[in-house]
Design a protein around this motif. Structure first.
Motif, PDB file in Angstrom:
ATOM      1  N   TRP A  35      51.266  50.892  49.613  1.00 33.75           N
ATOM      2  CA  TRP A  35      50.665  50.798  48.287  1.00 33.75           C
ATOM      3  C   TRP A  35      51.665  50.247  47.285  1.00 33.75           C
ATOM      4  O   TRP A  35      51.296  49.480  46.378  1.00 33.75           O
ATOM      5  CB  TRP A  35      50.123  52.159  47.840  1.00 33.75           C
ATOM      6  CG  TRP A  35      48.755  52.390  48.400  1.00 33.75           C
ATOM      7  CD1 TRP A  35      48.392  53.247  49.400  1.00 33.75           C
ATOM      8  CD2 TRP A  35      47.555  51.707  48.016  1.00 33.75           C
ATOM      9  NE1 TRP A  35      47.044  53.141  49.666  1.00 33.75           N
ATOM     10  CE2 TRP A  35      46.504  52.205  48.825  1.00 33.75           C
ATOM     11  CE3 TRP A  35      47.264  50.733  47.067  1.00 33.75           C
ATOM     12  CZ2 TRP A  35      45.188  51.754  48.709  1.00 33.75           C
ATOM     13  CZ3 TRP A  35      45.952  50.273  46.951  1.00 33.75           C
ATOM     14  CH2 TRP A  35      44.930  50.784  47.756  1.00 33.75           C
ATOM     15  N   ASN A  36      52.918  50.583  47.446  1.00 32.02           N
ATOM     16  CA  ASN A  36      53.942  50.022  46.568  1.00 32.02           C
ATOM     17  C   ASN A  36      54.061  48.513  46.776  1.00 32.02           C
ATOM     18  O   ASN A  36      54.179  47.747  45.812  1.00 32.02           O
ATOM     19  CB  ASN A  36      55.284  50.709  46.826  1.00 32.02           C
ATOM     20  CG  ASN A  36      56.343  50.306  45.829  1.00 32.02           C
ATOM     21  OD1 ASN A  36      57.211  49.488  46.123  1.00 32.02           O
ATOM     22  ND2 ASN A  36      56.281  50.856  44.634  1.00 32.02           N
ATOM     23  N   MET A  39      51.210  46.825  45.059  1.00 36.54           N
ATOM     24  CA  MET A  39      51.420  46.784  43.613  1.00 36.54           C
ATOM     25  C   MET A  39      52.419  45.696  43.229  1.00 36.54           C
ATOM     26  O   MET A  39      52.227  44.982  42.234  1.00 36.54           O
ATOM     27  CB  MET A  39      51.912  48.143  43.125  1.00 36.54           C
ATOM     28  CG  MET A  39      50.792  49.135  42.865  1.00 36.54           C
ATOM     29  SD  MET A  39      49.662  48.585  41.544  1.00 36.54           S
ATOM     30  CE  MET A  39      50.743  48.699  40.113  1.00 36.54           C
ATOM     31  N   VAL A  60      50.302  54.519  39.255  1.00 34.21           N
ATOM     32  CA  VAL A  60      49.810  54.474  40.639  1.00 34.21           C
ATOM     33  C   VAL A  60      50.480  55.553  41.480  1.00 34.21           C
ATOM     34  O   VAL A  60      49.808  56.284  42.233  1.00 34.21           O
ATOM     35  CB  VAL A  60      50.040  53.079  41.253  1.00 34.21           C
ATOM     36  CG1 VAL A  60      49.768  53.100  42.752  1.00 34.21           C
ATOM     37  CG2 VAL A  60      49.141  52.059  40.573  1.00 34.21           C
ATOM     38  N   ALA A 104      45.318  55.877  44.700  1.00 31.51           N
ATOM     39  CA  ALA A 104      46.128  54.691  44.414  1.00 31.51           C
ATOM     40  C   ALA A 104      45.244  53.479  44.143  1.00 31.51           C
ATOM     41  O   ALA A 104      45.531  52.664  43.254  1.00 31.51           O
ATOM     42  CB  ALA A 104      47.075  54.415  45.581  1.00 31.51           C
ATOM     43  N   HIS A 105      44.173  53.339  44.910  1.00 33.62           N
ATOM     44  CA  HIS A 105      43.262  52.210  44.718  1.00 33.62           C
ATOM     45  C   HIS A 105      42.624  52.255  43.334  1.00 33.62           C
ATOM     46  O   HIS A 105      42.549  51.234  42.628  1.00 33.62           O
ATOM     47  CB  HIS A 105      42.184  52.210  45.798  1.00 33.62           C
ATOM     48  CG  HIS A 105      41.192  51.097  45.649  1.00 33.62           C
ATOM     49  ND1 HIS A 105      40.049  51.216  44.868  1.00 33.62           N
ATOM     50  CD2 HIS A 105      41.161  49.839  46.157  1.00 33.62           C
ATOM     51  CE1 HIS A 105      39.373  50.083  44.910  1.00 33.62           C
ATOM     52  NE2 HIS A 105      40.016  49.233  45.687  1.00 33.62           N
ATOM     53  N   ALA A 108      45.361  51.375  40.741  1.00 27.89           N
ATOM     54  CA  ALA A 108      45.789  49.974  40.827  1.00 27.89           C
ATOM     55  C   ALA A 108      44.733  49.039  40.252  1.00 27.89           C
ATOM     56  O   ALA A 108      45.048  48.097  39.504  1.00 27.89           O
ATOM     57  CB  ALA A 108      46.096  49.610  42.278  1.00 27.89           C
ATOM     58  N   TYR A 112      45.438  46.539  37.223  1.00 26.79           N
ATOM     59  CA  TYR A 112      45.424  45.114  37.565  1.00 26.79           C
ATOM     60  C   TYR A 112      44.044  44.724  38.084  1.00 26.79           C
ATOM     61  O   TYR A 112      43.870  44.423  39.265  1.00 26.79           O
ATOM     62  CB  TYR A 112      46.485  44.814  38.633  1.00 26.79           C
ATOM     63  CG  TYR A 112      47.905  44.795  38.112  1.00 26.79           C
ATOM     64  CD1 TYR A 112      48.448  43.637  37.550  1.00 26.79           C
ATOM     65  CD2 TYR A 112      48.699  45.928  38.178  1.00 26.79           C
ATOM     66  CE1 TYR A 112      49.752  43.616  37.077  1.00 26.79           C
ATOM     67  CE2 TYR A 112      50.013  45.922  37.704  1.00 26.79           C
ATOM     68  CZ  TYR A 112      50.523  44.759  37.155  1.00 26.79           C
ATOM     69  OH  TYR A 112      51.809  44.742  36.673  1.00 26.79           O
ATOM     70  N   ARG A 116      42.123  43.081  42.125  1.00 25.01           N
ATOM     71  CA  ARG A 116      41.395  44.094  42.899  1.00 25.01           C
ATOM     72  C   ARG A 116      41.199  43.686  44.351  1.00 25.01           C
ATOM     73  O   ARG A 116      41.217  44.533  45.249  1.00 25.01           O
ATOM     74  CB  ARG A 116      40.040  44.371  42.246  1.00 25.01           C
ATOM     75  CG  ARG A 116      39.303  45.477  42.990  1.00 25.01           C
ATOM     76  CD  ARG A 116      37.981  45.866  42.353  1.00 25.01           C
ATOM     77  NE  ARG A 116      37.393  46.953  43.128  1.00 25.01           N
ATOM     78  CZ  ARG A 116      37.036  48.129  42.632  1.00 25.01           C
ATOM     79  NH1 ARG A 116      37.218  48.378  41.344  1.00 25.01           N
ATOM     80  NH2 ARG A 116      36.502  49.053  43.401  1.00 25.01           N
ATOM     81  N   PHE A 119      43.842  45.037  46.529  1.00 27.70           N
ATOM     82  CA  PHE A 119      43.744  46.475  46.777  1.00 27.70           C
ATOM     83  C   PHE A 119      42.567  46.798  47.705  1.00 27.70           C
ATOM     84  O   PHE A 119      42.666  47.695  48.555  1.00 27.70           O
ATOM     85  CB  PHE A 119      43.619  47.218  45.453  1.00 27.70           C
ATOM     86  CG  PHE A 119      44.653  46.804  44.440  1.00 27.70           C
ATOM     87  CD1 PHE A 119      46.004  46.744  44.783  1.00 27.70           C
ATOM     88  CD2 PHE A 119      44.294  46.447  43.145  1.00 27.70           C
ATOM     89  CE1 PHE A 119      46.968  46.356  43.850  1.00 27.70           C
ATOM     90  CE2 PHE A 119      45.241  46.063  42.219  1.00 27.70           C
ATOM     91  CZ  PHE A 119      46.586  46.014  42.568  1.00 27.70           C
TER      92      PHE A 119
END
Length: 471
Positions: A35-36, A39, A60, A104-105, A108, A112, A116, A119
């Motif tokens: 996830w990082n 991002m 996030v 997180a989704h 995020a 942003y 999308r 993500f």
């Protein structure tokens, strides 16, 4: 050992590439690292500046942490405490992963929205459907994140208003055209906008980035107080003002290839992961090096990203309080009509002096004192040192021959390898890089480092209180 390898063939992307990941253990990067990474992809293609990026990363990873905390026996969430805690039978790695991913989704995509698809693709790869959050784990993750987003939508950042300034800031000086010699400057000690052509060839005059940012609610709770304790910079017209300008003139005129490589490696300008993201790359390396599991990385990235968020808040508070001029305007004002040495073995009229930076981004659009790079980096080093229990890092990066954006195809003459035995050494070099680049004065760097260390300690203490159940 992790290495960032830059080649002349990739000149346009030089020094903005992600650090090559350390070979991970058999399971590959953790869910948190993935996830990082997603991002940071969004950050590089987005338009948010460093303090805004730091906040986005923190949100996030706070959502991820709060979702995870619901499946831990002790940890409490930042917004809802222990009210979401699930029964012991549900505290499986699978449920943690699902809750984290939905949280997180959601965060995020909120931060942003144009990214999308990135993500959504990660969710699909993980086997989740963001349009169908039917499970208890998904609902828990979404509930945790919604509480964080509700708080952050009213945190002083004005995210819902496009991050527009809420304080009515106006620069004391008219724009300075970089390509023309300076003739007049109304208030030489104050910040001045710059007019130049960006990478797209457009003539731009960026305004002061987020002058309201010191008002953003900090994670550690003390960012503003720590900022207010920073000593005032030397005043315009003083001997100290003249000395710091002379230091930058002399330093940039004597740059060698290693110093130039340091200036460019740490630049983290447009289309990069920015300074907060740079330290996330280091954290990804630490995760792989130390073979972290999910629980460790939830905590590490939670503490790290909130430290960089607070570093942005604190350093921008100082910047706004003092509104100090950058070297490019201070030196032009002091030395106009005099010949001064500069990088590349040249001499120029002081009124036309430029820092060792690409002409498409000659100086970032905000006040000089204190250095954001120094504050972000020192805060990050403090968290990494405390999390790992040692300052030992052992990182390195290779800056390839000819990869310079300032002196393309020429500098450095040979590959330059940068090595950092400790996190602190890396942070110090990041701060020093801005002086090599002619972006900051010595005091702006050193006071930024001191502020960053204090901010990092405060954020660390708050983070550990949450995951040890002390909230």
């Amino acid at each position: 050992m992790p290495v960032r390898r830059l080649t002349a063939a990739l000149l346009t992307a030089a020094l903005m590439l992600a650090l090559t990941a350390v070979p991970a253990h058999a399971g590959g990067p953790t869910l948190v690292v993935r996830w990082n990474q997603a991002m940071l992809t969004a950050v590089r293609t987005g338009t948010l500046g460093p303090p805004l990026v730091a906040r986005a990363l923190a949100i996030v990873h706070t959502c991820a942490y709060d979702a995870w905390a619901a499946y831990d026996a002790v940890a409490v969430g930042t917004r809802l405490g222990g009210s979401l805690r699930r029964p012991a039978a549900e505290r499986t790695q699978a449920n943690k992963a699902e809750a984290i991913s939905y949280a997180a989704h959601l965060a995020a995509a909120d931060l942003y929205p144009a990214q999308r698809a990135t993500f959504d693709a990660l969710m699909a790869d993980l086997g989740y459907d963001p349009a169908a959050p039917a499970s208890q784990a998904a609902q828990t993750g979404l509930a945790a994140c919604r509480a964080v987003l509700d708080q952050r939508h009213a945190d002083g950042s004005n995210q819902l208003g496009g991050y527009a300034d809420t304080t009515g800031y106006a620069p004391a000086n008219a724009p300075v055209v970089v390509s023309e010699p300076l003739t007049t400057l109304a208030q030489p000690g104050r910040w001045a906008p710059l007019t130049y052509r960006n990478a797209a060839g457009a003539l731009v005059t960026p305004p002061f980035l987020a002058p309201h940012w010191g008002q953003v609610a900090s994670f550690g709770g003390s960012a503003r107080a720590l900022a207010d304790a920073v000593p005032a910079p030397v005043p315009y017209g003083s001997a100290g003002w003249q000395t710091q300008a002379a230091e930058i003139v002399a330093l940039t005129a004597a740059l060698d290839d290693r110093q130039k490589a340091i200036a460019e490696y740490w630049a983290d300008g447009p289309a990069s992961e920015t300074p907060p993201g740079h330290w996330c790359l280091f954290a990804q390396q630490v995760s792989a090096r130390d073979r972290h599991g999910l629980d460790q990385d939830v905590k590490l990235f939670f503490a790290l990203t909130n430290a960089v968020m607070d570093a942005g808040i604190a350093s921008w508070e100082v910047k706004r309080d003092h509104d100090t001029g950058r070297p490019i305007t201070a030196i032009r004002d002091l030395y106009r009509g005099s010949t001064v040495p500069t990088w590349g073995g040249r001499s120029v009229d002081g009124a036309s002096w430029v820092p060792y930076q690409p002409s498409t981004f000659p100086t970032p659009p905000f006040a000089e004192y204190v250095s954001g790079h120094s504050t972000f980096s020192a805060a990050s080093a403090e968290v990494l040192k405390r999390f790992t229990g040692t300052d030992a890092f052992g990182g390195q990066a290779v800056v390839a021959a000819g990869s310079s954006k300032v002196e393309p195809w020429v500098t450095p003459a040979q590959d330059v390898t940068l090595r950092w035995r400790t996190y602190s050494e890396a942070a110090d070099q990041a701060g020093l890089s801005r002086r090599y680049g002619g972006i900051h004065f010595k005091a702006g760097d050193l006071q930024g480092r001191a502020l960053g260390r204090a901010v990092g300690e405060a954020a660390w203490n708050r983070a550990t209180a949450y995951w040890t159940g002390r909230g």
